[in-house]
Design a protein around this motif. Structure first.
Motif, PDB file in Angstrom:
ATOM      1  N   ILE A 311      41.069 164.740  46.829  1.00 30.14           N
ATOM      2  CA  ILE A 311      40.060 163.753  47.195  1.00 30.14           C
ATOM      3  C   ILE A 311      40.686 162.672  48.071  1.00 30.14           C
ATOM      4  O   ILE A 311      41.894 162.454  48.048  1.00 30.14           O
ATOM      5  N   GLU A 312      39.842 162.000  48.840  1.00 30.58           N
ATOM      6  CA  GLU A 312      40.325 160.949  49.727  1.00 30.58           C
ATOM      7  C   GLU A 312      40.908 159.800  48.899  1.00 30.58           C
ATOM      8  O   GLU A 312      40.272 159.303  47.971  1.00 30.58           O
ATOM      9  N   GLY A 313      42.122 159.390  49.235  1.00 27.62           N
ATOM     10  CA  GLY A 313      42.776 158.320  48.523  1.00 27.62           C
ATOM     11  C   GLY A 313      43.350 158.721  47.183  1.00 27.62           C
ATOM     12  O   GLY A 313      43.830 157.876  46.426  1.00 27.62           O
ATOM     13  N   GLY A 314      43.338 160.020  46.885  1.00 25.53           N
ATOM     14  CA  GLY A 314      43.829 160.497  45.598  1.00 25.53           C
ATOM     15  C   GLY A 314      45.271 160.966  45.678  1.00 25.53           C
ATOM     16  O   GLY A 314      46.028 160.582  46.568  1.00 25.53           O
ATOM     17  N   TYR A 315      45.648 161.823  44.731  1.00 24.89           N
ATOM     18  CA  TYR A 315      47.002 162.364  44.723  1.00 24.89           C
ATOM     19  C   TYR A 315      47.276 163.106  46.022  1.00 24.89           C
ATOM     20  O   TYR A 315      46.408 163.807  46.561  1.00 24.89           O
ATOM     21  N   GLN A 316      48.501 162.938  46.508  1.00 21.94           N
ATOM     22  CA  GLN A 316      48.903 163.587  47.736  1.00 21.94           C
ATOM     23  C   GLN A 316      49.934 164.667  47.444  1.00 21.94           C
ATOM     24  O   GLN A 316      50.651 164.619  46.455  1.00 21.94           O
ATOM     25  N   ASP A 317      50.006 165.633  48.330  1.00 16.61           N
ATOM     26  CA  ASP A 317      50.956 166.751  48.165  1.00 16.61           C
ATOM     27  C   ASP A 317      52.285 166.378  48.784  1.00 16.61           C
ATOM     28  O   ASP A 317      52.737 166.996  49.751  1.00 16.61           O
ATOM     29  N   ASP A 318      52.911 165.323  48.240  1.00 13.23           N
ATOM     30  CA  ASP A 318      54.190 164.861  48.766  1.00 13.23           C
ATOM     31  C   ASP A 318      55.331 165.387  47.915  1.00 13.23           C
ATOM     32  O   ASP A 318      55.277 165.335  46.682  1.00 13.23           O
ATOM     33  N   PRO A 319      56.396 165.894  48.541  1.00 12.13           N
ATOM     34  CA  PRO A 319      57.529 166.445  47.755  1.00 12.13           C
ATOM     35  C   PRO A 319      58.140 165.454  46.776  1.00 12.13           C
ATOM     36  O   PRO A 319      58.569 165.830  45.705  1.00 12.13           O
ATOM     37  N   HIS A 320      58.171 164.155  47.133  1.00 12.98           N
ATOM     38  CA  HIS A 320      58.791 163.181  46.238  1.00 12.98           C
ATOM     39  C   HIS A 320      57.976 162.979  44.973  1.00 12.98           C
ATOM     40  O   HIS A 320      58.448 162.409  43.991  1.00 12.98           O
ATOM     41  N   ASP A 321      56.723 163.452  44.966  1.00 12.32           N
ATOM     42  CA  ASP A 321      55.858 163.311  43.802  1.00 12.32           C
ATOM     43  C   ASP A 321      56.058 164.433  42.807  1.00 12.32           C
ATOM     44  O   ASP A 321      55.463 164.425  41.740  1.00 12.32           O
TER      45      ASP A 321
END
Length: 325
Positions: A311-321
């Motif tokens: 969703i917009e502004g939600g969790y992102q698919d970032d490696p550091h996460d």
């Protein structure tokens, strides 16, 4: 006046307050300042509504918006934790109240607060077939964030399960077929012969590899939620995967576990997709982040799959996460 009577007024008892003195070093705001590894006893509700005491390891922070201030008042964070959180039931409302107190106790110094509680959630789970029940431990992280008037509550849980490789299962079936052909050739056999042969070690000449696996799920809760949905979240994860690890196990439970593994062959991609569907159907969840870890028994490395709601502004698919396992 003698030296022994030199300090008779109250001013001599005032303790020095370095933090209130002018800040002479580099100026600047700070994103977060606070404390970690605080141990606080708290209560959590189990599936039957009972309060279970556990030890939470807490992090508490506020931002520092005054570039001229030496720092925050860390004792105020600790006292808020002790007064509001200690020996109380963890609820969304209590967590909101605590982070609000963090900000209010710092006046113009801070506009945002963060509170994190990590604890082990123990719950008795029923065996698959027998009438037994056993304790299982689920690591939980609850994080509350307040920025201005925006309050966000996140729950993270780790749920172990078993995963059996579909590729390995197909290879095992082929070996069993070849063993059948070697045993009986082109002869006509009756059902009893086949039944008896399948019950021998020669009949089941190969088994697929399986491994303990871990589902790590983070969710942001909807505002209407009044209690932490720990049991319902665990149930949803285990029901989606169908192969939860067991506590109290009799032979009938072990047999059912073997059946469930054969009926739910899973690559890590399959497990992540199952959980993505399950989390999407949960109306108490605004957003989710999923990582499944298959701790390979064939390989020396692990197989991993990650999914987000997107969703917009939600969790992102970032490696550091990515959480590691």
């Amino acid at each position: 006046m003698s030296a022994t009577n030199a300090c008779t007024d109250l001013s001599c008892n005032i303790l020095p307050d370095i933090a209130s003195q002018p800040h002479a070093g580099p100026k600047g705001t700070l994103n977060w300042v606070g404390m970690s590894a605080i141990e606080i006893p708290v209560f959590v509700l189990n599936a039957t509504g009972e309060k279970i005491q556990t030890l939470a390891r807490v992090q508490a922070y506020v931002n520092l918006m005054d570039p001229h201030s030496k720092g925050i008042h860390m004792s105020r964070l600790y006292l808020a934790l002790d007064n509001l959180l200690s020996m109380h039931e963890l609820t969304p409302e209590l967590l909101r109240k605590t982070v609000t107190q963090f900000v209010e106790s710092h006046g113009s110094l801070s506009t945002a607060a963060y509170l994190e509680c990590r604890f082990n959630y123990f719950e008795k789970r029923s065996s698959l077939v027998s009438d037994n029940r056993g304790w299982k431990n689920y690591p939980v992280r609850v994080a509350a964030t307040l920025r201005g008037q925006q309050f966000d509550l996140e729950v993270q849980v780790e749920v172990p399960y078993s995963s059996t490789c579909p590729c390995s299962a197909a290879l095992a079936r082929q070996l069993i077929q070849e063993g059948f052909r070697d045993q009986f050739g082109e002869a006509v056999v009756n059902a009893q012969q086949v039944y008896d042969w399948l019950g021998t070690t020669q009949g089941i000449s190969a088994t697929p590899h399986s491994q303990r696996s871990m589902a790590q799920v983070k969710v942001k809760l909807a505002e209407k939620i009044r209690n932490l949905p720990l049991t319902s979240l665990i149930d949803r994860i285990e029901n989606a995967l169908q192969t939860p690890v067991q506590a109290a196990v009799k032979r009938e439970d072990e047999q059912e576990f073997a059946r469930l593994n054969a009926a739910n062959l899973m690559f890590c991609e399959d497990a992540a997709r199952r959980l993505k569907v399950a989390m999407s159907e949960d109306i108490s969840v605004r957003d989710f982040w999923i990582r499944v870890n298959h701790l390979e028994s064939l390989h020396a490395h692990n197989a991993v799959s990650v999914a987000i709601k997107g969703i917009e502004g939600g969790y992102q698919d970032d490696p550091h996460d990515y959480m590691t396992c």
